[in-house]
Design a protein around this motif. Sequence first.
Motif, PDB file in Angstrom:
ATOM      1  N   THR A  48      64.379  57.713  75.120  1.00 44.41           N
ATOM      2  CA  THR A  48      64.436  57.649  76.585  1.00 44.41           C
ATOM      3  C   THR A  48      63.228  56.860  77.044  1.00 44.41           C
ATOM      4  O   THR A  48      62.087  57.243  76.776  1.00 44.41           O
ATOM      5  CB  THR A  48      64.421  59.051  77.213  1.00 44.41           C
ATOM      6  OG1 THR A  48      65.515  59.796  76.675  1.00 44.41           O
ATOM      7  CG2 THR A  48      64.551  58.968  78.721  1.00 44.41           C
ATOM      8  N   TYR A  50      60.950  55.118  80.047  1.00 46.27           N
ATOM      9  CA  TYR A  50      60.596  55.224  81.461  1.00 46.27           C
ATOM     10  C   TYR A  50      59.684  54.071  81.849  1.00 46.27           C
ATOM     11  O   TYR A  50      58.971  53.522  80.996  1.00 46.27           O
ATOM     12  CB  TYR A  50      59.879  56.545  81.752  1.00 46.27           C
ATOM     13  CG  TYR A  50      60.779  57.757  81.629  1.00 46.27           C
ATOM     14  CD1 TYR A  50      61.661  58.092  82.647  1.00 46.27           C
ATOM     15  CD2 TYR A  50      60.738  58.562  80.496  1.00 46.27           C
ATOM     16  CE1 TYR A  50      62.491  59.201  82.537  1.00 46.27           C
ATOM     17  CE2 TYR A  50      61.560  59.675  80.376  1.00 46.27           C
ATOM     18  CZ  TYR A  50      62.436  59.987  81.399  1.00 46.27           C
ATOM     19  OH  TYR A  50      63.254  61.080  81.290  1.00 46.27           O
ATOM     20  N   SER A  98      62.308  49.213  86.133  1.00 45.57           N
ATOM     21  CA  SER A  98      63.513  49.971  85.815  1.00 45.57           C
ATOM     22  C   SER A  98      64.657  48.968  85.683  1.00 45.57           C
ATOM     23  O   SER A  98      65.193  48.493  86.681  1.00 45.57           O
ATOM     24  CB  SER A  98      63.787  50.986  86.917  1.00 45.57           C
ATOM     25  OG  SER A  98      64.975  51.679  86.649  1.00 45.57           O
ATOM     26  N   GLN A 121      64.386  53.704  82.569  1.00 48.88           N
ATOM     27  CA  GLN A 121      64.681  54.556  83.714  1.00 48.88           C
ATOM     28  C   GLN A 121      63.471  54.614  84.654  1.00 48.88           C
ATOM     29  O   GLN A 121      62.335  54.523  84.202  1.00 48.88           O
ATOM     30  CB  GLN A 121      64.972  55.983  83.232  1.00 48.88           C
ATOM     31  CG  GLN A 121      66.060  56.082  82.191  1.00 48.88           C
ATOM     32  CD  GLN A 121      67.418  55.759  82.766  1.00 48.88           C
ATOM     33  OE1 GLN A 121      67.689  56.007  83.930  1.00 48.88           O
ATOM     34  NE2 GLN A 121      68.277  55.194  81.936  1.00 48.88           N
TER      35      GLN A 121
END
Length: 176
Positions: A48, A50, A98, A121
Amino acid sequence: MSASASTLLILSCFALIFATASATDHIVGANKGWNAGINYTLWANNQTFYVGDLISFRYQKTQYNVFEVNQTGYDNCTTEGAIGNWSSGKDFILLNKSQRYYFICGNGQCYNGMKVSVLVQPLPPGPSASASTNGTSSNSATPMVLEKRFVSLRVLIITFASIWLTELGLFELLMK
């Protein structure tokens, strides 16, 4: 200054320095690095990303390189119009927006699977005041990114603390 006040100040400085969280460094391919024959899609799907995280590529600089390209360059394994390129063998790239990022190896190994696409993200919102006051909390860790001003503050505090501790003769004791 009394010994207890000095100790409290020292502990406060170290607590402030080490209490801050930092961005995640995602090492492409984990312990296998940036090499041919690895499924980077599978690796990326288990991460994930960021805003503020780093993606790092580790490889033998005489064999490989890294190009950031657009989707067309990624799909066709071409470096034409590349957004960036790296060749140090230990490349750290800030993911500061993002968006979807596309990286390929530019020496022909892209055709052998040396390409990775990552979706970055936006930072999740921090814990709300209501969640902390009613005793509930999330079980998931929330990555945080240090803004440049906080990094500067951290450096300033470390510098101040080491000068102050040196003057008190405590720095040498802590470094033993």
